[in-house]
Design an enzyme around this catalytic site. Sequence first.
Site, PDB file in Angstrom:
ATOM      1  CB  ILE A 279      42.934  47.203  33.797  1.00 35.97           C
ATOM      2  CG1 ILE A 279      42.026  46.014  33.541  1.00 35.97           C
ATOM      3  CG2 ILE A 279      44.373  46.762  34.032  1.00 35.97           C
ATOM      4  CD1 ILE A 279      42.314  45.280  32.232  1.00 35.97           C
ATOM      5  CB  CYS A 280      41.133  46.451  39.155  1.00 39.87           C
ATOM      6  SG  CYS A 280      39.391  46.918  39.053  1.00 39.87           S
ATOM      7  NE  ARG A 281      37.938  40.081  41.586  1.00 42.14           N
ATOM      8  CZ  ARG A 281      36.609  39.901  41.605  1.00 42.14           C
ATOM      9  NH1 ARG A 281      36.030  39.155  40.682  1.00 42.14           N
ATOM     10  NH2 ARG A 281      35.867  40.458  42.539  1.00 42.14           N
ATOM     11  CG  MET A 308      42.748  41.925  34.459  1.00 44.56           C
ATOM     12  SD  MET A 308      43.551  41.935  32.826  1.00 44.56           S
ATOM     13  CE  MET A 308      43.907  40.190  32.590  1.00 44.56           C
TER      14      MET A 308
END
Length: 324
Positions: A279-281, A308
Amino acid sequence: MDRRRFGLRIALVAVVIAGIAVAVTFRDRLTVDALEVWIGGLGPGAPWLFMGIYALAAVFFLPGSVLTLAGGALFGPVWGSLYSLTGATVGAILAFLVSRYAASDWVSRRAGGRLATLIRGVEQEGWRFVAFTRLVPLFPYNLLNYALGLTRIPIVPYVLATFVCMAPGAIAYTYLGYAGREAIAGGENLIRTILIALALLAVALFLPRLVTRLRRGRDLTVTELHEALAQERVTLLDVRSPAEFAEGHVDRAVLLPLDELLADPQRVAEAHAGPVALICRTDRRSAKAQRALAAAGVSEARVVQGGMEAWTRAGLPVTGGKGV
């Protein structure tokens, strides 16, 4: 290992090394024009010589693109594609078998740690890994043939995946060689031929991105991730920066900035052999992390769609801040 078999292996390796040395020394002479001179006047024997040269080129690390272009110039787009693809496949088989016979047992006995994890991951993917690397070249073609021989991927799936998945590139570059010959000769349908060649080349260049997207079809939605975390079925790696992580993250997420992951993906693969979510932004950095982990042998790394931003939009719980 008996002495006779050991001697044969050493001799085989010596022949390959000598062949590579000779090929590197004279590789400047391998041009489209030179191949047309050597092969063009041989009549019925020309295709067989061409395929033989192509197979040896694959074994001895000569550039296949020159041969593929020459195939189009010599034999036209249809037969040139078939001869180039056949020669490339035979060469891939020879290099695979040389590597398997000469070194696979030795490597399997001594492989440990990161190398063992990498080999296991490749073997688990099997023909899918072969197909992916043929369509999306993560490693040079010649080197990949030898590297795959060190694994336990069965020969038949290896051959089929190699032949089928190298076909798009072979067809595109063969037609490009054919278009080049037509341009020199000034054929009647020159413009159409060139446009078809450019279209095929564009398809071959776009195909790796398409395959990468298709492989990402197994990505997780944030709802699926939430359920998997609740059942402890996945390890979540957050590849954002420490500052972003501190602003808000998913509970039980492990911080692993993308730069650190890319610096040593095999260490990460060894530490997280089970199902992994990234997961990242958004999901761009996660996609880069997934590609690096796939190359390191992690076959169960899945990108969280939307990252996110999607997680917070869905109203799911955030730890350590208010989210992104």
